[in-house]
Design a protein around this motif. Structure first.
Motif, PDB file in Angstrom:
ATOM      1  N   ASP A   1       0.803  -1.218   0.000  1.00 28.30           N
ATOM      2  CA  ASP A   1       0.000   0.000   0.000  1.00 28.30           C
ATOM      3  C   ASP A   1       0.843   1.279   0.000  1.00 28.30           C
ATOM      4  OD1 ASP A   1       1.013  -0.141   2.536  1.00 28.30           O
ATOM      5  OD2 ASP A   1      -0.908  -0.163   3.565  1.00 28.30           O
ATOM      6  N   LYS A   2       2.137   1.150   0.203  1.00 29.83           N
ATOM      7  CA  LYS A   2       2.989   2.336   0.203  1.00 29.83           C
ATOM      8  C   LYS A   2       3.516   2.655  -1.191  1.00 29.83           C
ATOM      9  CE  LYS A   2       6.835   4.596   2.578  1.00 29.83           C
ATOM     10  NZ  LYS A   2       7.889   4.481   3.620  1.00 29.83           N
ATOM     11  N   CYS A   3       3.966   1.660  -1.928  1.00 33.01           N
ATOM     12  CA  CYS A   3       4.510   1.887  -3.271  1.00 33.01           C
ATOM     13  C   CYS A   3       3.536   1.456  -4.358  1.00 33.01           C
ATOM     14  CB  CYS A   3       5.834   1.167  -3.441  1.00 33.01           C
ATOM     15  SG  CYS A   3       5.717  -0.650  -3.373  1.00 33.01           S
ATOM     16  N   ARG A   4       2.370   0.887  -3.951  1.00 35.78           N
ATOM     17  CA  ARG A   4       1.328   0.434  -4.883  1.00 35.78           C
ATOM     18  C   ARG A   4       1.841  -0.583  -5.895  1.00 35.78           C
ATOM     19  NH1 ARG A   4      -2.011   6.085  -6.098  1.00 35.78           N
ATOM     20  NH2 ARG A   4      -2.491   6.535  -3.913  1.00 35.78           N
ATOM     21  N   GLY A   5       2.726  -1.432  -5.414  1.00 34.55           N
ATOM     22  CA  GLY A   5       3.235  -2.519  -6.228  1.00 34.55           C
ATOM     23  C   GLY A   5       4.437  -2.171  -7.085  1.00 34.55           C
ATOM     24  N   ALA A   6       4.862  -0.888  -7.088  1.00 37.25           N
ATOM     25  CA  ALA A   6       5.990  -0.497  -7.930  1.00 37.25           C
ATOM     26  C   ALA A   6       7.325  -0.960  -7.364  1.00 37.25           C
ATOM     27  CB  ALA A   6       6.008   1.008  -8.112  1.00 37.25           C
ATOM     28  N   GLY A   7       7.389  -1.137  -6.059  1.00 35.82           N
ATOM     29  CA  GLY A   7       8.633  -1.565  -5.425  1.00 35.82           C
ATOM     30  C   GLY A   7       9.574  -0.417  -5.102  1.00 35.82           C
ATOM     31  N   VAL A   8       9.251   0.779  -5.605  1.00 34.64           N
ATOM     32  CA  VAL A   8      10.093   1.950  -5.362  1.00 34.64           C
ATOM     33  C   VAL A   8       9.224   3.158  -5.023  1.00 34.64           C
ATOM     34  CG1 VAL A   8      12.025   1.217  -6.825  1.00 34.64           C
ATOM     35  CG2 VAL A   8      10.143   2.505  -7.823  1.00 34.64           C
ATOM     36  N   ASN A   9       9.816   4.097  -4.302  1.00 36.91           N
ATOM     37  CA  ASN A   9       9.154   5.357  -3.971  1.00 36.91           C
ATOM     38  C   ASN A   9      10.084   6.516  -4.321  1.00 36.91           C
ATOM     39  OD1 ASN A   9       6.674   4.388  -2.725  1.00 36.91           O
ATOM     40  ND2 ASN A   9       7.979   3.656  -1.045  1.00 36.91           N
ATOM     41  N   ASP A  10       9.485   7.681  -4.583  1.00 41.19           N
ATOM     42  CA  ASP A  10      10.292   8.877  -4.816  1.00 41.19           C
ATOM     43  C   ASP A  10      10.909   9.346  -3.508  1.00 41.19           C
ATOM     44  OD1 ASP A  10       9.765   8.920  -7.493  1.00 41.19           O
ATOM     45  OD2 ASP A  10       8.109  10.353  -7.346  1.00 41.19           O
ATOM     46  N   GLU A  11      12.173   9.719  -3.581  1.00 32.65           N
ATOM     47  CA  GLU A  11      12.891  10.200  -2.400  1.00 32.65           C
ATOM     48  C   GLU A  11      13.681  11.446  -2.778  1.00 32.65           C
ATOM     49  OE1 GLU A  11      15.127   7.505   0.479  1.00 32.65           O
ATOM     50  OE2 GLU A  11      16.784   8.490  -0.575  1.00 32.65           O
ATOM     51  N   LYS A  12      13.604  12.482  -1.972  1.00 26.20           N
ATOM     52  CA  LYS A  12      14.337  13.720  -2.228  1.00 26.20           C
ATOM     53  C   LYS A  12      15.623  13.731  -1.414  1.00 26.20           C
ATOM     54  CE  LYS A  12      10.325  16.610  -3.339  1.00 26.20           C
ATOM     55  NZ  LYS A  12       9.575  17.847  -3.007  1.00 26.20           N
ATOM     56  N   LYS A  13      16.656  14.270  -2.035  1.00 27.88           N
ATOM     57  CA  LYS A  13      17.938  14.391  -1.349  1.00 27.88           C
ATOM     58  C   LYS A  13      18.642  15.647  -1.834  1.00 27.88           C
ATOM     59  CE  LYS A  13      22.235  11.997  -0.171  1.00 27.88           C
ATOM     60  NZ  LYS A  13      23.023  10.759  -0.302  1.00 27.88           N
ATOM     61  N   THR A  14      19.345  16.310  -0.918  1.00 27.34           N
ATOM     62  CA  THR A  14      20.106  17.507  -1.270  1.00 27.34           C
ATOM     63  C   THR A  14      21.578  17.134  -1.424  1.00 27.34           C
ATOM     64  OG1 THR A  14      18.569  18.955  -0.074  1.00 27.34           O
ATOM     65  CG2 THR A  14      20.742  19.841  -0.571  1.00 27.34           C
ATOM     66  N   LEU A  15      22.114  17.402  -2.599  1.00 31.52           N
ATOM     67  CA  LEU A  15      23.523  17.108  -2.879  1.00 31.52           C
ATOM     68  C   LEU A  15      24.338  18.393  -2.771  1.00 31.52           C
ATOM     69  CD1 LEU A  15      23.159  14.813  -6.031  1.00 31.52           C
ATOM     70  CD2 LEU A  15      23.398  14.103  -3.647  1.00 31.52           C
ATOM     71  N   GLU A  16      25.467  18.312  -2.120  1.00 31.84           N
ATOM     72  CA  GLU A  16      26.383  19.452  -2.045  1.00 31.84           C
ATOM     73  C   GLU A  16      27.390  19.341  -3.194  1.00 31.84           C
ATOM     74  OE1 GLU A  16      28.155  19.735   1.815  1.00 31.84           O
ATOM     75  OE2 GLU A  16      26.381  20.687   2.690  1.00 31.84           O
ATOM     76  N   VAL A  17      27.295  20.288  -4.116  1.00 26.84           N
ATOM     77  CA  VAL A  17      28.128  20.257  -5.315  1.00 26.84           C
ATOM     78  C   VAL A  17      29.197  21.345  -5.185  1.00 26.84           C
ATOM     79  CG1 VAL A  17      28.153  20.347  -7.825  1.00 26.84           C
ATOM     80  CG2 VAL A  17      26.117  19.519  -6.621  1.00 26.84           C
ATOM     81  N   TYR A  18      30.443  20.928  -5.180  1.00 30.51           N
ATOM     82  CA  TYR A  18      31.543  21.897  -5.081  1.00 30.51           C
ATOM     83  C   TYR A  18      32.212  22.046  -6.428  1.00 30.51           C
ATOM     84  CZ  TYR A  18      35.757  24.323  -3.627  1.00 30.51           C
ATOM     85  OH  TYR A  18      36.769  25.241  -3.500  1.00 30.51           O
ATOM     86  N   VAL A  19      32.111  23.242  -6.982  1.00 25.69           N
ATOM     87  CA  VAL A  19      32.812  23.563  -8.227  1.00 25.69           C
ATOM     88  C   VAL A  19      34.217  24.019  -7.845  1.00 25.69           C
ATOM     89  CG1 VAL A  19      32.841  25.019 -10.283  1.00 25.69           C
ATOM     90  CG2 VAL A  19      30.664  24.222  -9.351  1.00 25.69           C
TER      91      VAL A  19
END
Length: 297
Positions: free
Chosen positions: A93-111
């Motif tokens: 009931d959480k992923c509705r059978g897809a097996g995956v969920n969307d997840e947000k993450k903040t990446l620190e990108v150093y130029v």
């Protein structure tokens, strides 16, 4: 692994001169924590898809003309390409059978200082995750915007500077606002004459070298010498005394010499005559002249 997620990271020339830390939010798919990626509830169980025999793809045939059939692979519609199916009442009931969920993450990108256009910053394993497949990478491709004053050439910088004829002959002294905000005073050595379109070098004021930021290239300054539109005849003698006499033409005494005077160049001077007088007519129009017609007797 899953496919890498590639996106452009747009920065300015000042960013790769000084270095820049950015935080970028990404959304990626991650295995459902409730069903551990199976897509099934506690009472359910995934079954091998009968439509594709667990392959996730099917061979499809399509008629493209009389007696002509095209065969190609397509994602199985029964299992959405997963190779397994779960009955509707037994899906997580959480992923509705897809097996995956969307997840947000903040990446620190150093130029980093001295990075080049097109260089890649890789975050391993931060792309989408799928059941039975490890995640790919998030790849940031550095895209450097053009600067209004400075142009980059490898680890060097190029700056165009307009100077007067007096400055070109007697020496230049000017300031620039550098990419890191510093004011840099630049001057020529006494006695140096700057010629039109000449280059002068300033050591250590170019771009930082990648991975060796304390080492910098040259700043090249390309000079455009602005000449006066006219000069007073009274000054010619003074300039002769300062710069040296002008060359004197050799005019033979034994033959007749035609006199010619130079005028300012105009675009119509370079036009090619068409042979029927049309080019001549256009020249007269631009010069404001009148056509002269001869009366026939």
């Amino acid at each position: 692994t899953t496919e890498d997620a590639v996106q452009a990271l747009r920065v300015g020339l000042a960013d790769v001169y000084k270095g820049k830390l950015s935080k970028i939010a990404v959304t990626r798919k991650r295995l459902c924590k409730k069903c551990s990626g199976s897509g099934a509830s506690a009472k359910g169980k995934a079954k091998t898809c009968s439509g594709c025999n667990g392959q996730g793809i099917r061979i499809v045939q399509r008629m493209i003309g009389p007696g002509m059939v095209q065969r190609f692979q397509a994602e199985c519609e029964e299992c959405d390409g997963r190779g397994k199916t779960i009955a509707a009442g037994f899906r997580c009931d959480k992923c509705r059978g897809a097996g995956v969920n969307d997840e947000k993450k903040t990446l620190e990108v150093y130029v980093e200082k001295g990075m080049r256009d097109g260089q890649k910053i890789v975050f391993s394993g931060e792309a989408d995750e799928e059941p039975d497949l490890p995640p790919g990478d998030v790849v940031m491709v550095v895209k450097i915007a053009e600067h209004k004053d400075f142009k980059r050439k490898a680890q060097h910088l190029i700056l165009e500077k307009e100077v007067t004829l007096a400055e070109a002959l007697c020496g230049v002294s000017f300031t620039i606002k550098h990419l890191d905000g510093r004011t840099v005073h630049i001057k020529s050595k006494p006695g140096t004459v700057i010629k039109p379109n000449s280059l002068m070098s300033v050591m250590g004021e170019g771009m930082p070298v990648y991975k060796r930021p304390d080492e910098k290239g040259f700043l090249f300054i390309k000079f455009d010498v602005k000449f006066p539109d006219s000069i007073s005849p009274d000054l010619c003698g003074k300039l002769d005394a300062i710069l040296g006499p002008r060359s004197v033409p050799i005019i033979p005494d034994t033959e007749e010499v035609d006199e010619a005077e130079m005028i300012e160049f105009k675009d119509y001077h370079a036009r090619e005559s068409s042979g029927n007088g049309s080019a001549y007519d256009e020249d007269e129009d631009e010069m404001g002249g009148q056509r002269v017609q001869c009366a026939h007797q």
